[in-house]
Design a protein around this motif. Structure first.
Motif, PDB file in Angstrom:
ATOM      1  N   LYS A  44       0.817  -1.220   0.000  1.00 14.49           N
ATOM      2  CA  LYS A  44       0.000   0.000   0.000  1.00 14.49           C
ATOM      3  C   LYS A  44       0.852   1.271   0.000  1.00 14.49           C
ATOM      4  O   LYS A  44       1.982   1.272   0.472  1.00 14.49           O
ATOM      5  CB  LYS A  44      -0.863   0.035   1.261  1.00 14.49           C
ATOM      6  CG  LYS A  44      -1.827  -1.094   1.371  1.00 14.49           C
ATOM      7  CD  LYS A  44      -2.516  -1.066   2.730  1.00 14.49           C
ATOM      8  CE  LYS A  44      -3.383  -2.296   2.895  1.00 14.49           C
ATOM      9  NZ  LYS A  44      -3.942  -2.379   4.237  1.00 14.49           N
TER      10      LYS A  44
ATOM     11  N   MET B 168      -5.736   7.734   7.553  1.00 10.07           N
ATOM     12  CA  MET B 168      -5.603   6.715   6.519  1.00 10.07           C
ATOM     13  C   MET B 168      -6.911   6.559   5.755  1.00 10.07           C
ATOM     14  O   MET B 168      -7.976   6.496   6.335  1.00 10.07           O
ATOM     15  CB  MET B 168      -5.214   5.377   7.151  1.00 10.07           C
ATOM     16  CG  MET B 168      -5.023   4.248   6.168  1.00 10.07           C
ATOM     17  SD  MET B 168      -3.723   4.517   4.975  1.00 10.07           S
ATOM     18  CE  MET B 168      -2.314   4.053   5.921  1.00 10.07           C
TER      19      MET B 168
ATOM     20  N   HIS C 284       0.961   4.053   2.103  1.00 17.39           N
ATOM     21  CA  HIS C 284       0.438   4.280   3.446  1.00 17.39           C
ATOM     22  C   HIS C 284       0.439   5.743   3.882  1.00 17.39           C
ATOM     23  O   HIS C 284      -0.206   6.096   4.856  1.00 17.39           O
ATOM     24  CB  HIS C 284       1.232   3.453   4.467  1.00 17.39           C
ATOM     25  CG  HIS C 284       2.677   3.832   4.549  1.00 17.39           C
ATOM     26  ND1 HIS C 284       3.620   3.270   3.723  1.00 17.39           N
ATOM     27  CD2 HIS C 284       3.324   4.725   5.328  1.00 17.39           C
ATOM     28  CE1 HIS C 284       4.801   3.786   4.004  1.00 17.39           C
ATOM     29  NE2 HIS C 284       4.645   4.679   4.977  1.00 17.39           N
TER      30      HIS C 284
ATOM     31  N   SER D 290      -3.035   9.513   5.465  1.00 22.59           N
ATOM     32  CA  SER D 290      -1.840   9.045   6.164  1.00 22.59           C
ATOM     33  C   SER D 290      -2.136   8.816   7.633  1.00 22.59           C
ATOM     34  O   SER D 290      -3.068   9.381   8.188  1.00 22.59           O
ATOM     35  CB  SER D 290      -0.694  10.045   6.025  1.00 22.59           C
ATOM     36  OG  SER D 290      -0.995  11.245   6.685  1.00 22.59           O
TER      37      SER D 290
ATOM     38  N   GLY E  63       2.173  -1.731   5.903  1.00 22.79           N
ATOM     39  CA  GLY E  63       1.224  -0.665   5.620  1.00 22.79           C
ATOM     40  C   GLY E  63       1.109   0.370   6.718  1.00 22.79           C
ATOM     41  O   GLY E  63       0.234   1.227   6.682  1.00 22.79           O
ATOM     42  N   THR E  64       2.015   0.333   7.700  1.00 23.87           N
ATOM     43  CA  THR E  64       1.945   1.245   8.842  1.00 23.87           C
ATOM     44  C   THR E  64       2.961   2.378   8.790  1.00 23.87           C
ATOM     45  O   THR E  64       2.861   3.332   9.552  1.00 23.87           O
ATOM     46  CB  THR E  64       2.188   0.475  10.150  1.00 23.87           C
ATOM     47  OG1 THR E  64       3.532  -0.035  10.135  1.00 23.87           O
ATOM     48  CG2 THR E  64       1.198  -0.661  10.334  1.00 23.87           C
TER      49      THR E  64
END
Length: 158
Positions: free
Chosen positions: A47, A144, A49, A139, A64-65
């Motif tokens: 992703k 997100m 992210h 974000s 994805g963090t």
């Protein structure tokens, strides 16, 4: 001037194909890492992210963090003043510490001179910037987007 005959990182996004001319002349270690990870399929399905309007789209973290990376060791900084962070520049993301780039990268939406000499430049978009522009913004945990855009497939063209 970006050389269009060297290695290229191709990102197939949901909206279309993005071709990035890699810059081993500026960042040989970062370019080698991008090539290795793309060839291993590391970026497939990853992703974006962190995507900030007027700034950049960041991806390359399999979690994805924004806190993950590859199993390879972090890279030494390859900062340069020979190139600048223009629209379409691919830079290596890192923590506040300079020698912590690993797998994450970002693509600039706009010119941001304050990044010059502070981050590693590893490439430049030469085709498909219109598809980078379509990446959904968002974000962090609170900002997100529900379904962030991702890299469908990444590969290298020599």
């Amino acid at each position: 001037m970006v050389e269009k005959t060297g290695p290229k990182l191709v990102l197939e996004l949901t909206h279309g194909k993005v071709v990035i001319a890699l810059r081993p002349d500026l960042a040989p270690k970062a370019v080698e890492r991008l090539k290795t990870l793309a060839k291993e399929g590391f970026y497939d399905g990853v992703k974006f992210h962190r995507v900030i309007e007027g700034f950049m789209a960041q991806g390359g973290d399999p979690t994805g963090t924004g806190t993950g990376g590859s199993s390879y060791p972090d890279l030494p900084a390859e900062f340069t003043r020979e190139a600048s962070f223009e629209r379409g520049t691919l830079g290596m993301a890192r923590t506040m510490q300079p020698h912590t780039a690993n797998s994450q990268f970002f693509i600039m939406f706009e010119k941001v001179p304050s990044l010059d000499g502070q981050y590693t430049i590893a490439g430049q978009v030469i085709e498909g910037m219109e598809y980078v522009d379509k990446i959904k913004r968002g974000s962090g945990a609170s900002g997100m987007v529900k379904e962030p855009d991702h890299i469908v497939k990444a590969y290298i063209e020599e």
